[in-house]
Motif scaffolding. Sequence first.
Motif, PDB file in Angstrom:
ATOM      1  N   ASN A  69       4.934  -6.645 -13.336  1.00 52.16           N
ATOM      2  CA  ASN A  69       5.805  -6.710 -12.156  1.00 52.16           C
ATOM      3  C   ASN A  69       4.997  -6.601 -10.870  1.00 52.16           C
ATOM      4  N   HIS A  70       3.886  -5.879 -10.969  1.00 52.47           N
ATOM      5  CA  HIS A  70       3.149  -5.494  -9.754  1.00 52.47           C
ATOM      6  C   HIS A  70       1.720  -5.220 -10.207  1.00 52.47           C
ATOM      7  N   LEU A  71       0.756  -5.727  -9.432  1.00 51.01           N
ATOM      8  CA  LEU A  71      -0.625  -5.706  -9.907  1.00 51.01           C
ATOM      9  C   LEU A  71      -1.404  -4.455  -9.526  1.00 51.01           C
ATOM     10  N   GLU A  72      -0.794  -3.539  -8.828  1.00 50.69           N
ATOM     11  CA  GLU A  72      -1.554  -2.354  -8.428  1.00 50.69           C
ATOM     12  C   GLU A  72      -2.105  -1.664  -9.680  1.00 50.69           C
ATOM     13  N   PRO A  73      -3.356  -1.208  -9.601  1.00 51.29           N
ATOM     14  CA  PRO A  73      -3.991  -0.681 -10.813  1.00 51.29           C
ATOM     15  C   PRO A  73      -3.317   0.544 -11.437  1.00 51.29           C
TER      16      PRO A  73
ATOM     17  N   CYS B 200       9.814  -1.381 -11.392  1.00 51.73           N
ATOM     18  CA  CYS B 200       8.450  -1.019 -10.992  1.00 51.73           C
ATOM     19  C   CYS B 200       8.455   0.075  -9.925  1.00 51.73           C
ATOM     20  N   ASP B 201       7.833  -0.148  -8.757  1.00 54.91           N
ATOM     21  CA  ASP B 201       7.744   0.940  -7.770  1.00 54.91           C
ATOM     22  C   ASP B 201       9.107   1.257  -7.137  1.00 54.91           C
ATOM     23  N   ALA B 202       9.983   0.252  -7.055  1.00 55.36           N
ATOM     24  CA  ALA B 202      11.313   0.515  -6.486  1.00 55.36           C
ATOM     25  C   ALA B 202      12.017   1.551  -7.360  1.00 55.36           C
TER      26      ALA B 202
ATOM     27  N   VAL C  15       7.507  -4.671  -2.244  1.00 52.82           N
ATOM     28  CA  VAL C  15       7.980  -3.419  -2.844  1.00 52.82           C
ATOM     29  C   VAL C  15       7.082  -3.133  -4.063  1.00 52.82           C
ATOM     30  N   HIS C  16       5.849  -2.951  -3.940  1.00 54.20           N
ATOM     31  CA  HIS C  16       5.211  -2.429  -2.767  1.00 54.20           C
ATOM     32  C   HIS C  16       4.177  -3.414  -2.204  1.00 54.20           C
ATOM     33  N   TRP C  17       3.673  -4.309  -3.043  1.00 49.58           N
ATOM     34  CA  TRP C  17       2.725  -5.336  -2.621  1.00 49.58           C
ATOM     35  C   TRP C  17       3.458  -6.681  -2.543  1.00 49.58           C
TER      36      TRP C  17
HETATM   37 FE   LIG Z   1       2.470   0.143  -6.084  1.00 53.05          FE
END
Ligand SMILES: [Fe+2]
Length: 427
Positions: free
Chosen positions: A84-88, A170-172, A151-153
């Motif tokens: 969903n989101h690539l943040e590590p 994901c972050d939401a 949300v967030h990237w």
């Molecule tokens: Fe994030």
Amino acid sequence: MSSLNPTLVADGVWRLSANAGQDILFEGLWPLPHGVSMNSFLVKGRECALIDGVCGWDGVPQTLLAQLERMGVRLQDIRYVVLNHLEPDHTGWLEPFARLHPDFTLCASARGLGMADAFYGLAQERRAVGTGDHLDLGGGKVLEFHEIPNVHWPETIATWEPGTGTLFSCDAFGSFGAIGEAAYDDQLSEPELALFEEESLRYFSNILGAFSSSVERALRALKALRPRIVAPAHGPVWRRDPGRIQSWYERYCAYGRGPAEPEITVIWGSMYGMTERAVRSVLEGIAAEGVRAHVFRVPQSHVSPILAAAWRSTGIAIGAPVYEYRLFPPVAAVLDELARKKVVRKKVLAFGSFGWLAGGGGKELAEIVERYRLGWELLPPVEFPGAPREEAQARLREAGRGLAREVRAASADSGSTRAQPRQVSPS
Ligand SMILES: [Fe+2]
Ligand SMILES: Cc1cc2nc3c(=O)[nH]c(=O)nc-3n(C[C@H](O)[C@H](O)[C@H](O)COP(=O)(O)O)c2cc1C
Ligand SMILES: [Fe+2]
């Protein structure tokens, strides 16, 4: 990093999870007094999809692998990995995972796939997904995708499983706070839920606050799905009352537009105790109006809880002595951080002691407000030479009262009925 048992979220949907503890700063920056969880989800149709993962902190990929093993899932059963989101914090495990099990299809937004290359250089088959796309796992399990940029990237998507009504957001709807064996809102006591409410606001203000308007757009789009289960990548999974975390997040977004709660965050620093004495007078004035204050001394307090308190407060009081013709540096540093996180549209009172020339602090404050377009309403500052004498104390008390009255009036005018404020610990 500690590993938990996998648990069943809903028919064919499993939750895997890892906690990071107090020894880690989230994003290398935010303290985790209660830890944080990183949630991964496995959806089983005829084929399996793993949605999001955990960070690359120690013990990875063993954390996830051990949980898959406990579930009786073989690596080769995992046909899709949805990012969903690539943040590590969600993808750090990917590289070692791919070494053990290279045969899967990576699903992410087009932009997310590009980031997967940049971070991990994976050679897997890939599928770009966006709003309107779906992935049929067979056996009645279908995953649908919704773009929720920033949300967030910018690459972020949410995944939706309509059969069980589960939203993998994901972050939401995320929250700081580690998860014990109780991973669901239906297993948490009211005091535990209250802690997650506090920790979700701290998470929101620290991580997502700068993107508040994007979050608000995403909330509207996701609410239209009418999720029965909200399964974020941090914090509890919400299935008894999925509306609760949604309404908290709606409230946090509303705070971002201002006015927020009828509360005041007092941020102060002092070298020799002169401004410290002024803080007491300002607090007396605020208390006389029955308005709640969250008090933080800097540099002693970390900016993380200050951000959370300031986010929910309609007013900010800033106590700072003049230092080399400008604001006391730790106060300036915190204001700069609040500004970067878009703590906007507040009512603000500045006060403090000076040795020989007033005005330096106010000038720098005005510069910060202007530079970041904060839309802060600056009340007349209260400055005094040396120690605050009785005359200055009276002005400080009156200024505290004045700010409190303004804050109360603005919050009442906003007309929103908000949840009972909860305790945000002062420093
Ligand atoms: Fe994030
Ligand atoms: C390093 C340093 C720099 C200062 N710079 C200024 C200044 O530029 N202008 C001024 O009026 N006073 C200046 N002062 C004096 C302080 O503002 C004054 O002592 C004040 O009472 C300190 O309040 P506090 O005890 O709350 O820290 C400075 C003091 C120090 C120690
Ligand atoms: Fe995250």
